[in-house]
Structures are given as C-alpha cells and as structure tokens.
Design an enzyme around this catalytic site. Sequence first.
Site, PDB file in Angstrom:
ATOM      1  N   TYR A 135      -1.615  -6.590   0.392  1.00  0.00           N
ATOM      2  CA  TYR A 135      -0.841  -7.638  -0.047  1.00  0.00           C
ATOM      3  C   TYR A 135       0.637  -7.040  -0.446  1.00  0.00           C
ATOM      4  CZ  TYR A 135      -4.825 -10.715   0.628  1.00  0.00           C
ATOM      5  OH  TYR A 135      -6.130 -11.495   1.249  1.00  0.00           O
ATOM      6  N   SER A 136       1.047  -7.180  -1.748  1.00  0.00           N
ATOM      7  CA  SER A 136       2.407  -6.932  -2.046  1.00  0.00           C
ATOM      8  C   SER A 136       2.932  -5.655  -2.168  1.00  0.00           C
ATOM      9  CB  SER A 136       2.752  -7.862  -3.299  1.00  0.00           C
ATOM     10  OG  SER A 136       2.764  -9.212  -3.021  1.00  0.00           O
ATOM     11  N   MET A 137       1.755  -4.861  -2.043  1.00  0.00           N
ATOM     12  CA  MET A 137       2.327  -3.328  -1.923  1.00  0.00           C
ATOM     13  C   MET A 137       2.812  -3.002  -0.480  1.00  0.00           C
ATOM     14  SD  MET A 137      -1.046  -1.592  -3.826  1.00  0.00           S
ATOM     15  CE  MET A 137      -0.743   0.010  -2.999  1.00  0.00           C
ATOM     16  N   LYS A 168       5.601  -4.966   0.302  1.00  0.00           N
ATOM     17  CA  LYS A 168       7.026  -5.096  -0.088  1.00  0.00           C
ATOM     18  C   LYS A 168       7.892  -3.612  -0.369  1.00  0.00           C
ATOM     19  CE  LYS A 168       6.616  -9.599  -2.285  1.00  0.00           C
ATOM     20  NZ  LYS A 168       5.423  -9.951  -2.079  1.00  0.00           N
ATOM     21  N   TYR A 227       9.483 -14.066  -8.531  1.00  0.00           N
ATOM     22  CA  TYR A 227       8.613 -13.518  -7.438  1.00  0.00           C
ATOM     23  C   TYR A 227       8.429 -14.670  -6.629  1.00  0.00           C
ATOM     24  CZ  TYR A 227       5.328 -10.215  -5.907  1.00  0.00           C
ATOM     25  OH  TYR A 227       4.665  -9.523  -4.898  1.00  0.00           O
TER      26      TYR A 227
END
Length: 410
Positions: free
Chosen positions: A74-76, A78, A193
């Site tokens: 997921y947001s890793m 980014k 966020y």
Amino acid sequence: MSVAVSIDPDRIGFDPARLARIDEHFGRYVDDGRLAGWQIVVTRRGEIAHSATYGLRDREAGTPVEQDTLWRIYSMTKPITSVAAMMLWEEGRFELNDPISRWLPEFADVRVYDKGSVLKPYTVPAVEPIRVWHLLTHTAGLTYGFAQSTVVDGLYRAAGYDLGVPAGADLAEATRGMARLPLLFQPGSSWNYGVATDVLGRLVEVISGQSLDVFFTERILRPLGMTDTRWWVDEPDAKRLAALYTPHPATGQAVRADAIGRYALAEPGWFSGGGGLVSTAADYHRFTQFVLRGGELDGVRLLAPRTLRFMTRNHLPGDRDLASFNPEGFAETVLDGIGFGLGFAVVLDPVPARVPSSVGEYYWGGLASTAFWVDPVEEVTALLFTQLMPSSTYPLRSQLRQLVYSALVD
C-alpha cells in the site's frame, strides 16, 4: 530471494538476546490470533542483523510466512513514486516550485472548501497554485475519501474515491476527477494525508512520456534488482501472496478480508503511485539500502547523495512538525516532533513520541500495517510486514522501534 542474517549481530552493536525479544513479542500477536503472521528484517551498516518470519501468510490455507511471501505494501509505494519524481527533477524536467497545471491543466482552476455540507458545499478559489513540492509533502490540500473525518472526505466518497477510484478509470481519468473535487485547504497552508502521491504518479507519466508501471520497471525496480515487486500477482505466484485481514470488532481476532484483498490478484485499471504495489521483504530491503546509501546500490545510482539528503529533511514551512501543521489530525501516528520531507516522514525530535529514534530518521508505512524506517545516524534499517488493516489497529510500529533500539548496545 531471501533476507538471511549476514553477520553476527554483536559485531555491529546488537545484543542477540535482546534482538530475540522482537520475535517473542510479535509472536504473541500471532499466538493469540491478532495477527496471522509477520516478517521482520533489521540491518545495520548494510548487514542483516535479524531476519525472522512467524505464523501463517494464509491462516485458512495453513501456509506459513516464508522468505518469498508477497505483501501488499500500500502506502510504502509512495516513497518509490517520490524517488521516480526526483529522478526526473535531477534531469531538469521540472522545478519543485512549478505549478502542476503546467502538465496537468485540469488543476489550473482548483477550488478550496470553505464551509457547508456534503450535499451543499461552499468553495472559494485557490489563491496559490498546487506546486510539485505540495504533492511531495502532502500540503496540496488533497485528501482520502476513506479518512471519513471531513466534509471533503465525504465529497470524495460521493464521487467514487474511497479506497479506490471510480470503476473503469485509469490514472489519467482518476486524476482529472480528483481535480474537480475541492481542496481541503489552500495549497501550502497545512498538511493532510491523501491522494497527492497518486497525482504525483500521473505527473511522472506526463513528464516522462511513459506509463507509471513502465517507468517503475525500467527506471527503478529492474535497476535495483527488485524483481518481485509488481502491481498485481499472477496465478503462478498467487499462493505466495499473504491473505489480508481486519480485526474483529468484538474480539480483536484477525478476520479474513477477501473483498479487498482479492484486488491484488487482478491487473488494476489504474496504477496507484500512492498505494498500488505488492512486494517482498527482500525487495524492499534493497530499496531501504538504496536510500540509506545515498541513492546507489550495487553500483547502480538512481539519485545523488545530496538529493536524498534534501528529500529527507523537513520541508514543512517554518520547520514545523505535523502536530502544529495539521489541524485536521491524523490518527495513524504521533505527530509531535515529526516533520515531512519529499516523500518521507522525518523525525525532528524523538522525545514527544516517547519512542527512541534518531533525529533525521525517515520512514513510512502501509494500510495493512507494513512499515519501514531508515536511520542514517545509526545506519539502521528496519522492515515489518504483516497484513492487518487498518494500520492503526495495534502499535506495531512503535513497539518495533522500542525493541530494536533497546537491542542496540554499542
């Protein structure tokens, strides 16, 4: 590819008996049913001091977590998208102060929420354009529909932007839809966020002339040897993918969440630079070593050392922390003493969080409780992989820091 221990921990300042506490502590989460399984990797000075797996990647199938288990990060995603953007910045393709409307004209006349309800919002014109650095720092005023904490979040959900985007939309179409929604605040005036890194991914596409998946593969993943990182999992590798879980509201037991988890098994309609990747511990270990080493790994340089140092400084105006620059609040973490750089949260002062770390440490995590950090002072990196959503369910990240730093004794 495995992440086996490569050195006796005591040779690089770790007490082996204290490192063993990590497995004992997180093992209890599996033994009592709160997690199905996990994988943890800790390094120092480029050497792997601790590497462990425990429990099951798929509890219902009875299959264990293994070295090559695939995890939804997921947001890793980014930080990888942020690296992609800064690679183009190093080529002179844009300046950080450039308005993004230069390449994404749909953002030329954005409006900002002022008051009202989801059914009848009142907006005002933006007085400042969204600039590239706003996307990298989450100060553009964009949000997430699933946050469910503001009227603007509700407007996102009403438009089809919840955990995903409207059905059938590709990244270009999704970004155009985001531009039609009001901003939560005037660009640059606060931190929130949201989908900023997805918009950044679209910016990478337009500036580079390549789709985001192709750019990632050709410019980042293949050069760094991250050969297991991908946007979805094909049938031959489906059994390697860890199942996704959520906590039972009454018991806290991990309950399978196939309705969301199955999306990782099909080619996505859009490539989410904010949360679309699946990876392994070995691959993301290579990414953390790449950033720790100042933009180079195994003779392959993607960024200059000064660029990485610049990215991992606090870029919030006035050197403020997130607690003072985020009036809406953010439930994922303690915000006091934490700044934000270009794609990473940055520790300004570890004391307010009551957890040891170094000033200048940078990090982020993912929706399913994955996490990483890089400590350039101690030359330590740490990785946590599990699949429990949301990541705020248990204090896994702060507990891992507590256990890692208390095992560092040199």
